[in-house]
Motif scaffolding. Structure first.
Motif, short mmCIF file in Angstrom:
data_model
loop_
_atom_site.label_atom_id
_atom_site.label_comp_id
_atom_site.label_asym_id
_atom_site.label_seq_id
_atom_site.Cartn_x
_atom_site.Cartn_y
_atom_site.Cartn_z
N VAL A 141 49.91 47.95 48.00
CA VAL A 141 50.59 47.10 48.99
C VAL A 141 51.51 47.94 49.87
N GLU A 165 49.46 49.75 52.40
CA GLU A 165 48.98 48.84 53.44
C GLU A 165 50.09 48.53 54.45
N ILE A 166 51.30 48.30 53.96
CA ILE A 166 52.42 47.99 54.84
C ILE A 166 52.77 49.20 55.72
N ARG A 224 57.05 42.88 50.86
CA ARG A 224 57.12 44.22 51.47
C ARG A 224 57.02 44.16 52.99
N MET A 225 56.25 43.21 53.50
CA MET A 225 56.15 43.04 54.94
C MET A 225 57.50 42.65 55.54
N ARG A 237 49.47 39.92 44.37
CA ARG A 237 49.28 40.80 45.53
C ARG A 237 49.79 40.13 46.81
N THR A 256 52.86 41.44 49.06
CA THR A 256 52.59 41.80 50.45
C THR A 256 53.59 41.13 51.39
N VAL A 311 48.45 41.92 57.94
CA VAL A 311 49.80 42.45 58.10
C VAL A 311 49.91 43.23 59.40
#
Length: 390
Positions: free
Chosen positions: A342, A345-346, A73-74, A66, A70, A131
């Motif tokens: 994820v 979240e991003i 993807r961030m 994870r 993250t 993030v």
């Protein structure tokens, strides 16, 4: 009887409403842990190195997966926001190097210290910031981790000292943090990171010398991603054995694309420092998928085929995923669910980072010192004054 039928109906309806993949994952029996062979580290002035086998628990594996997803993807979202001109200025992305920041954090304690160069987004996240706070800092908003005044290269968290924009300048600072650890008598260490592009600087060797003389609990870590800006290591350094550069300081060369290799090497190096033996060097052999910065397309000094080969054979997220699936620590469906979480979240963080207001001009001089009474700061000329409040 009617009440019993209604209860059964609700249970069945609840199962039907759950995605099939979640029901499948919940009903499957996974292994609690698995043992893996990892690449042996090259050693300098060491009789023994980190182990060549390690145990990965299911819990740790899911956590590492994870975290790396993250960070990946961030960074891809930061790339998108930069191209939309929402993020401006310098921006150095670390996608491809996720095993370094996540693996190093897995090998130390939260009370330990870390300082790095300007490719710092991943470390900022693994050191505990959200993030949302990172992306908002990149867009220069009040909700950013430095109140929108630091940007890509100047992010900070507890026991994390940046993000430093001057090449190599963080290395003597890291030695100083290690000196503070020793002076205060705490069982803490400092991870001091720099890239292969900074490895030839004189100040780094001065820091080596002082750290060795004073036996400072410092792990000097060279993130060797094979290119200093657009120059390959072979063209920049007479010796590319960066783990031997400390000469009188022991060193390790580590597979920086394998999170388990990085974790075990970090644990080994941390134990060495905590034993009072002084500093140690680590060279993490890694690779960045993006160019040096967002202004560098990254394909004028290396081929697209080279990048694709690393992606297909050595990608750190892919390597961990394959290990976990093949050892029954997780299923493909479960990891896909993490990917979906994820991404959401991003996206939520990106929406916040674009909607949050910018800091007002009158706060330009705030937070110069942490606990001083307010004072005035001169602006661009002597008639412009800003109040500084801690």
């Amino acid at each position: 009887m009617r009440k019993m039928l209604a209860a059964v109906s609700r249970v069945l309806l609840g199962v039907a409403q759950k995605p099939a993949s979640r029901v499948l994952v919940a009903s499957r029996n996974f292994a609690n842990d698995a043992t893996f062979e990892i690449k042996k580290c090259d050693l300098h002035r060491l009789e023994e190195g980190p182990p060549v086998t390690t145990v990965l628990t299911r819990e740790d594996g899911l956590k590492y997966y994870r975290m790396m997803q993250t960070v990946r993807r961030m960074e891809l979202k930061a790339d998108q926001l930069y191209k939309q001109k929402i993020i401006r200025g310098f921006c150095h992305l670390c996608d491809g190097q996720e095993a370094c920041c996540v693996g190093l954090e897995a090998g130390i304690n939260p009370t330990d210290h870390l300082i790095t160069a300007y490719r710092a987004h991943g470390f900022t996240f693994t050191r505990g910031l959200s993030v949302r706070a990172i992306l908002a800092e990149l867009t220069g908003r009040r909700g950013g981790c430095a109140k929108g005044k630091g940007g890509s290269m100047h992010m900070y968290a507890k026991n994390f000292y940046g993000g430093n924009g001057i090449v190599g300048a963080q290395v003597p600072l890291g030695a100083g943090i290690a000196l503070a650890c020793k002076y205060n008598g705490k069982d803490e260490i400092c991870l001091t990171l720099y890239g292969d592009g900074a490895a030839n600087q004189g100040q780094i060797f001065e820091a080596y010398n002082m750290a060795a003389l004073w036996k400072l609990p410092c792990i000097f870590i060279c993130e060797n991603n094979r290119y200093g800006m657009g120059t390959s290591v072979e063209r920049a350094a007479a010796s590319t054995d960066y783990y031997k550069r400390g000469d009188f300081i022991p060193g390790l060369r580590v597979d920086g694309m394998d999170i388990l290799c990085v974790r075990e090497a970090t644990r080994f190096a941390a134990a060495y420092c905590r034993a009072g033996k002084g500093p140690i060097l680590m060279e993490l052999q890694t690779y960045r998928y993006h160019g040096h910065s967002m202004s560098d397309p990254g394909v004028s000094y290396r081929t697209r085929e080279e990048i694709q080969e690393v992606r297909s054979k050595s990608d750190p997220i892919m390597l961990l995923k394959d290990r976990m699936v093949n050892s029954n620590l997780a299923s493909v469906e479960e990891l896909k669910e993490i990917d979906v979480d994820v991404r959401k979240e991003i996206e939520d963080a990106a929406q916040f980072a674009t909607a949050d207001p910018e800091p007002p001009l009158e706060e330009l001089g705030y937070h110069i010192y942490c606990s001083d009474p307010p004072f005035e700061v001169r602006g661009a000329n002597q008639w412009i004054k800003f109040k500084s409040i801690s």
